[in-house]
Design a protein around this motif. Sequence first.
Motif, PDB file in Angstrom:
ATOM      1  N   ALA A   1      33.259  70.230  46.688  1.00  0.00           N
ATOM      2  CA  ALA A   1      32.102  71.057  46.372  1.00  0.00           C
ATOM      3  C   ALA A   1      31.094  70.472  45.446  1.00  0.00           C
ATOM      4  O   ALA A   1      30.016  70.761  45.158  1.00  0.00           O
ATOM      5  N   PHE A   2      31.729  69.786  44.298  1.00  0.00           N
ATOM      6  CA  PHE A   2      31.278  69.255  43.153  1.00  0.00           C
ATOM      7  C   PHE A   2      30.999  67.837  43.133  1.00  0.00           C
ATOM      8  O   PHE A   2      32.007  66.995  43.500  1.00  0.00           O
ATOM      9  N   LEU A   3      30.039  67.312  42.425  1.00  0.00           N
ATOM     10  CA  LEU A   3      29.883  65.918  41.889  1.00  0.00           C
ATOM     11  C   LEU A   3      29.826  65.914  40.349  1.00  0.00           C
ATOM     12  O   LEU A   3      28.958  66.502  39.873  1.00  0.00           O
ATOM     13  N   ALA A   4      30.691  64.938  39.750  1.00  0.00           N
ATOM     14  CA  ALA A   4      30.774  64.894  38.480  1.00  0.00           C
ATOM     15  C   ALA A   4      29.838  63.873  37.820  1.00  0.00           C
ATOM     16  O   ALA A   4      30.059  62.825  38.554  1.00  0.00           O
ATOM     17  N   GLN A   5      29.071  63.735  36.981  1.00  0.00           N
ATOM     18  CA  GLN A   5      28.464  62.665  36.238  1.00  0.00           C
ATOM     19  C   GLN A   5      28.576  62.724  34.888  1.00  0.00           C
ATOM     20  O   GLN A   5      28.825  63.580  34.284  1.00  0.00           O
ATOM     21  N   GLY A   6      28.456  61.294  34.187  1.00  0.00           N
ATOM     22  CA  GLY A   6      28.409  61.294  32.765  1.00  0.00           C
ATOM     23  C   GLY A   6      27.010  61.295  32.237  1.00  0.00           C
ATOM     24  O   GLY A   6      26.708  60.626  31.436  1.00  0.00           O
TER      25      GLY A   6
ATOM     26  N   ILE B   1      34.480  65.166  43.095  1.00  0.00           N
ATOM     27  CA  ILE B   1      34.503  63.659  42.873  1.00  0.00           C
ATOM     28  C   ILE B   1      33.607  63.380  41.767  1.00  0.00           C
ATOM     29  O   ILE B   1      32.650  64.099  41.355  1.00  0.00           O
ATOM     30  N   CYS B   2      33.969  62.234  41.104  1.00  0.00           N
ATOM     31  CA  CYS B   2      33.259  61.918  39.888  1.00  0.00           C
ATOM     32  C   CYS B   2      32.718  60.393  40.079  1.00  0.00           C
ATOM     33  O   CYS B   2      33.468  59.616  40.397  1.00  0.00           O
ATOM     34  N   GLY B   3      31.354  60.037  39.926  1.00  0.00           N
ATOM     35  CA  GLY B   3      30.955  59.024  40.000  1.00  0.00           C
ATOM     36  C   GLY B   3      31.245  57.956  38.811  1.00  0.00           C
ATOM     37  O   GLY B   3      30.875  58.106  37.671  1.00  0.00           O
ATOM     38  N   LEU B   4      32.014  56.820  38.892  1.00  0.00           N
ATOM     39  CA  LEU B   4      32.269  56.059  37.861  1.00  0.00           C
ATOM     40  C   LEU B   4      31.357  54.855  37.804  1.00  0.00           C
ATOM     41  O   LEU B   4      31.187  54.280  39.137  1.00  0.00           O
TER      42      LEU B   4
ATOM     43  N   VAL C   1      28.452  68.536  38.229  1.00  0.00           N
ATOM     44  CA  VAL C   1      29.203  68.845  36.902  1.00  0.00           C
ATOM     45  C   VAL C   1      29.023  67.993  35.873  1.00  0.00           C
ATOM     46  O   VAL C   1      29.164  66.721  36.242  1.00  0.00           O
ATOM     47  N   GLU C   2      28.446  68.451  34.887  1.00  0.00           N
ATOM     48  CA  GLU C   2      28.098  67.275  33.881  1.00  0.00           C
ATOM     49  C   GLU C   2      28.470  67.848  32.315  1.00  0.00           C
ATOM     50  O   GLU C   2      27.805  68.518  31.651  1.00  0.00           O
ATOM     51  N   PRO C   3      29.727  67.732  32.079  1.00  0.00           N
ATOM     52  CA  PRO C   3      30.665  67.935  30.783  1.00  0.00           C
ATOM     53  C   PRO C   3      29.848  67.401  29.778  1.00  0.00           C
ATOM     54  O   PRO C   3      30.191  67.965  28.446  1.00  0.00           O
ATOM     55  N   LEU C   4      29.126  66.171  29.606  1.00  0.00           N
ATOM     56  CA  LEU C   4      28.677  65.664  28.668  1.00  0.00           C
ATOM     57  C   LEU C   4      27.136  65.857  28.285  1.00  0.00           C
ATOM     58  O   LEU C   4      26.463  65.255  27.338  1.00  0.00           O
TER      59      LEU C   4
END
Length: 549
Positions: A353-358, A250-253, A397-400
């Motif tokens: 399993a994962f939380l994505a953030q900017g 899931i990604c927090g917008l 998960v922080e791709p930036l």
Amino acid sequence: MHSSERRQAIIVLDFGSQYSRLITRRVRECHVYSELVPASTTLAQLQENEHLDIKGFILSGGPSSVYDEHAPSCDPAILASGLPVLGICYGMQLLALQMGGHVALSHGLREYGPATIEVVEDAAADAQNFRIFEGISASPEQTKDLDPEHGSQTLRMPVWMSHGDSVDRLPEGFRILARTDSNPVAAIAHPRGYIGLQFHPEVTHTPQGTAILRNFLFRICHCEESWTSGKVIEEAVELVRERVGNERVICGLSGGVDSAVAALLIHKAIGDQLTCVFVDTGLLRAGEREQVVETFGNHMHIPLVVVDARKRFLDRLANIVDPEQKRKIIGEEFIRIFEGEAERLAEKNGPIAFLAQGTLYPDVIESTSHDTAQTAKRIKTHHNVGGLPDEMVLQLVEPLRMLFKDEVREIGQALGLPDEWVWRHPFPGPGLAIRIIGAIDEERLETLRTADAIVIDEIRKAGIYRQLGQAFAVLTPIQSVGVMGDGRTYANVVAVRAVTTGDFMTADWARLSPDLLGKIANRLVNEVAAINRVVYDITSKPPATIEWE
């Protein structure tokens, strides 16, 4: 990045300069990857990263004297590696000292602010061995003066100095490349690729600084221009796939460009394994929720869940005044909501399993003693970095995480994010909570939300929105006496803040025209009943931060 690939890199060793991150950014602007590491980092530690093809090192400036009891030093193995080394300010003094030269403590050669260097004639003639100034041309009015004795032109250029100590004896094999009127040793070099600059090429006050850095990167380190938005996307997608595998994310917008680009990258990597979650905290700008739903749900067709958590956040923030406490509360609530949504979604489609953030590089830098710089001090906690709770169920998960804002915007454009998102001014994760100084309630939020919309509307009408890095209103805890009609008022003071910046690590206050400021102030006091006075913030970063809290 595939495990077999190696990325060319310039390593910046951070000795505590306020410009260390700027050096890193300037190198990346030349399309060469650069990473900032603590001054204490050893060559052996760097070589453990099999993905990096190190092409050279830059030693940053710093506040210490090389003779201070606890002055940071450079791993001798780095200097003996055979790779090029560029020392800037303190970095030049340290390079000279560790290579066998001598540094004199401050004794009249101090230089702070603008200066003019003159490239010495024999160094200019031997450009093949001393390539840091090769091909540099400077503005005619300030740089190349006719030497009446030799009938030749001498390269002179404006630079920015900030030093007390000075090199007064060169190491063996080094040569003086440049001097100033007050300092005979402004730049030094060794033919094997050791360069020392007493000035700061990374700041805009050194107009030819980028050209000088490009010489180091391409003429001395022989780098390739391989750090491009396409390459960044390719590497980020591969890393996300390797980290996530078949798990769901899931990604927090938030409504800003950072989380939006993070979502697009992750969606490109894993497709429908991603679900975006937008939390309406009640701390948002006008129209934020509607814009997110339209762009991601209807335009990008990325799975989106909207959570109405306005009451939850306002209840937790009631009577909270301290900005750090606000950030920590907001950070914790975000995580708990994401965990709750992950559980709910798991009941339908399996576990998440994962939380994505900017999260961006400046977020990390400002929130900690810097992951890669022991000498930096924590400035403030970002809700998505230092504000996270100690115990989390979801993995991040922080791709930036290693990118700057302008790099993120380039990637957003390459991924097809609409321009209105790509160029939207940054909005802090804690939202209006940190633009209200003091306690938060629904009435104060609505006052600020309306005021902020007016500020942005007038800036757009003036046609300068894209020229500004950030602009917004701040609701202060101050009330002042006013007169409206024939009556006395006692209402809120609102501050307007607008800055120009390239990387958000430093910023200057924007010189808005008096007419524009007048329009903004007039609308604020006439259209928002709770406001009767408007002030304009003319503080740069540093010493201030861009946000007030």
